[in-house]
Write a protein that holds these residues in place. Structure first.
Motif, PDB file in Angstrom:
ATOM      1  N   LYS A  75       0.834  -1.207   0.000  1.00 41.58           N
ATOM      2  CA  LYS A  75       0.000   0.000   0.000  1.00 41.58           C
ATOM      3  C   LYS A  75       0.865   1.252   0.000  1.00 41.58           C
ATOM      4  O   LYS A  75       0.559   2.248  -0.680  1.00 41.58           O
ATOM      5  N   TYR A  76       1.963   1.204   0.737  1.00 40.03           N
ATOM      6  CA  TYR A  76       2.901   2.333   0.770  1.00 40.03           C
ATOM      7  C   TYR A  76       3.418   2.643  -0.637  1.00 40.03           C
ATOM      8  O   TYR A  76       3.457   3.811  -1.055  1.00 40.03           O
ATOM      9  N   ILE A  77       3.790   1.605  -1.357  1.00 42.12           N
ATOM     10  CA  ILE A  77       4.312   1.775  -2.716  1.00 42.12           C
ATOM     11  C   ILE A  77       3.235   2.347  -3.637  1.00 42.12           C
ATOM     12  O   ILE A  77       3.483   3.266  -4.435  1.00 42.12           O
ATOM     13  N   VAL A  78       2.035   1.800  -3.556  1.00 40.28           N
ATOM     14  CA  VAL A  78       0.940   2.246  -4.425  1.00 40.28           C
ATOM     15  C   VAL A  78       0.597   3.708  -4.165  1.00 40.28           C
ATOM     16  O   VAL A  78       0.310   4.470  -5.103  1.00 40.28           O
ATOM     17  N   ASP A  79       0.628   4.131  -2.917  1.00 44.53           N
ATOM     18  CA  ASP A  79       0.195   5.483  -2.547  1.00 44.53           C
ATOM     19  C   ASP A  79       1.233   6.568  -2.806  1.00 44.53           C
ATOM     20  O   ASP A  79       0.926   7.764  -2.680  1.00 44.53           O
TER      21      ASP A  79
END
Length: 652
Positions: free
Chosen positions: A141-145
């Motif tokens: 999620k960190y990467i996507v955001d």
């Protein structure tokens, strides 16, 4: 040693600290300190390697930190983390790569801490990819955001690689999939789109129904073969009408890249409806042998009893021995009656063939007929051709896994005892392939053969007889069998002496030394990564100069994956008496990459492979030591059993 093999012209230039490809600094093996450092990496002496982290030379620090990516020791994480603060960005990049290789859940948190502080885009890209290698769903999620400026192309690239690495580990989300599909639009640069397509190629247990129309449109419009074949692999995950029609159009296009057709056939086998089966059968007549072979292999998955006569009729007329063998195997698998007739035809072809690989292919098809076990046993005891004996053992092992095995045992009371004894004899034979296959079969969950033994001491006897490092794969198989069956944990030796790097030899080579692999189908010219994989290159060239590879077969060919050679036995189980270290790198497996085969970390020896297409799931797991610069058309033509006539070193 023949004169035509010894063509050395250039000495590696003086050591500098300038940039080269992928922000690497030129290494120089004339520097004794660099050689000593590599020797420490080669011996896996972590204390000495870490001592170089504080060296005044940027290049030496970088080599030391980068080398930890091959050592893969989680105990080094605190020391490697410190190097994320190094003044030199290439050292920091090496640290980010090595942390991504350590297989530790703590790494992603460390890398996320450093990412906002890092200014160098090359380092940020590597940090993101390494998070993808080790992170969890929270890290995904960190990467996507993350938000990037349009100028931060390397960060975008790093994010896509991170999503690919997550996906290869079975970690994905609706948000990550939507983001990937955004990057796959035609407005995105091809390099970005190609990396994004890797995400779709190896997704597991995902429903892509919501993206059906988008995926079909992408396939229909795509011109790049790599991107197209990767998207095709995702199509079985949608149920939209028209999927099979689109795939059929691809198969019938005579101008389509054969690798795209192979992925199309594999996709159709997973869809497995009547129309898909018909298209697969039709593809047996494709002019490309790789396509025809793959189609016949897919029939083993999707075939049926009603079409047996068609399979047998086609087997009579087809020329390619691999396809013929597969068709007979398919017919035997699905036949209810007249199995013996198919078996007799197969046995007759086995006796008539002068090609041992054809014999082996025909033998493997007999796994669907349990009464042929005695025939297979006779070939193990009566033949000294390794590809034949190994295949017979593999076929017997496959028989033990069949649904009909227990029923056959009930009908033939003495059979199970006699069958089990074959596996004990194999384990005591001393033949590395027979031992490993038999041991692995006994170690399988709910093996029906275990009940036939009162004592398993023969496993320990076989283990003691293993010759290391030559039989390390066999040793591992026996160790695992002893643990599963007897509950004893056997540690695999970690102190095996790896082959020393021949520095005198390497110093005579061009940093981009070339070699020509002369095969029975034509020449393949490769460029070797002398500076980036010194142990692999040193070993490969030493074996070449000793004519080790001369008249050696390509023993393994997987269409649209690899061709593999370098086994002196010709069955994939042979090696010389020495092994070398794994040399993992941040290079990528693209079309024509030259890599080292292995049975696990630091077990590489003489066997190597060349890729037919991009295979990113191998990145960081198998040593890369070169690439093809001409002759890929020959690579695509190579079939199992084709010969490596000789390998010659040539001037650039």
């Amino acid at each position: 040693m023949k004169n035509f093999l010894i063509i050395f012209f250039l000495i590696i230039s003086a050591c500098t600290e300038t940039q080269k490809d992928k922000a690497k600094l030129v290494k120089c093996f004339k520097d004794s300190e660099i050689r000593q450092l590599y020797d420490c990496i080669n011996s896996r002496d972590t204390n000495k390697v870490v001592a170089y982290f504080s060296h005044e030379s940027t290049e030496i620090r970088r080599i030391a930190v980068y080398g930890c990516g091959s050592i893969e020791d989680s105990l080094l994480i605190p020391e490697i983390e410190k190097m994320l603060n190094d003044e030199n960005e290439y050292v920091r990049e090496a640290a980010a790569f090595s942390l991504g290789q350590t297989k530790s859940a703590t790494v992603a948190k460390i890398l996320r801490t450093y990412f906002p502080k890092e200014q160098a885009l090359t380092v940020k890209q590597q940090i993101l990819e390494s998070i993808g290698k080790q992170g969890n769903r929270k890290d995904l999620k960190y990467i996507v955001d993350l938000l990037f400026q349009s100028s931060e192309l390397q960060c975008v690239t790093g994010r896509i690689w991170a999503l690919v690495r997550f996906a290869h580990r079975g970690i994905f989300s609706d948000e990550s999939t939507k983001l990937i599909l955004t990057y796959l639009t035609n407005e995105t640069p091809k390099t970005i789109r190609k990396i994004a397509s890797y995400y779709l190629a190896r997704l597991r247990n995902i429903d892509l129904e919501d993206y059906s129309a988008q995926l079909l449109k992408l396939v229909d419009n795509e011109k790049d073969a790599t991107i197209k074949m990767n998207i095709i692999r995702a199509l079985p995950k949608i149920k939209m009408q028209g999927v099979v029609s689109v795939l059929g159009k691809i198969l019938k296009n005579p101008k389509e890249d054969y690798r795209v057709k192979i992925n199309t056939l594999r996709a159709l086998s997973k869809i497995n409806n009547e129309e898909a089966c018909f298209l697969i059968f039709e593809a047996i007549d494709d002019a490309n042998n790789n396509v025809s072979q793959t189609a016949s292999e897919m029939l083993y998955v999707v075939g049926n009893e009603l079409d047996i006569e068609q399979y047998l009729k086609k087997a009579k007329t087809v020329i390619n021995w691999r396809v013929k063998s597969n068709l007979l195997a398919v017919a035997l698998k699905f036949a209810k009656d007249d199995k013996q007739k198919i078996v007799n035809t197969t046995k007759k072809l086995i006796e008539q063939s002068a090609n041992n690989y054809e014999k082996a292919a025909l033998i493997s098809g007999l796994s669907a007929y349990l009464p042929s076990w005695e025939f297979l046993h006779s070939k193990i005891t009566g033949y000294d051709v390794k590809i034949i004996t190994t295949t017979c053992m593999e076929t017997l092992a496959e028989m033990s896994r069949s649904e009909a095995f227990n029923e056959y045992c009930d009908q033939n009371k003495k059979f199970k005892r006699e069958f089990a004894q074959i596996f004990k004899q194999a384990i005591l034979s001393g033949d590395e392939a027979l031992v490993a296959i038999a041991a692995a079969t006994l170690a399988e969950p709910n093996s029906p053969l275990l009940s036939q033994f009162d004592d398993f001491g023969f496993l320990h006897n076989a283990l003691k007889s293993c010759k290391l490092p030559m039989q390390i794969e066999t040793y591992i198989a026996l160790s695992e069998a002893i643990e599963v069956i007897m509950g004893e944990k056997i540690a695999v030796p970690q102190n095996i002496q790896n082959l020393a790097i021949d520095w005198k030899l390497l110093q005579q080579l061009d940093p981009k030394q070339r070699a020509v692999i002369k095969t029975s189908k034509g020449d393949i010219t490769i460029e070797l990564y002398v500076e980036d994989a010194p142990a692999s290159v040193s070993n490969f060239i030493t074996l070449t100069l000793n004519e080790f590879y001369n008249n050696n077969p390509f023993h393994r060919v997987v269409p649209n994956f690899v061709i593999q050679g370098g086994c002196p036995r010709g069955d994939g189980w042979g090696n010389p008496k020495s092994s070398i270290i794994s040399e993992f790198s941040d290079f990528n497996y693209t079309t024509g990459t030259l890599g080292m085969a292995s049975a696990g970390k630091d077990t590489e020896s003489s066997q190597w492979f060349i890729t037919h297409s991009d295979t990113p799931h191998l990145d960081g797991r198998y040593s890369i030591f070169g690439h093809v610069i001409s002759g890929m058309s020959v690579v695509h033509k190579i079939e199992q059993g084709d010969q490596i006539v000789a390998i010659q070193l040539v001037a650039n």
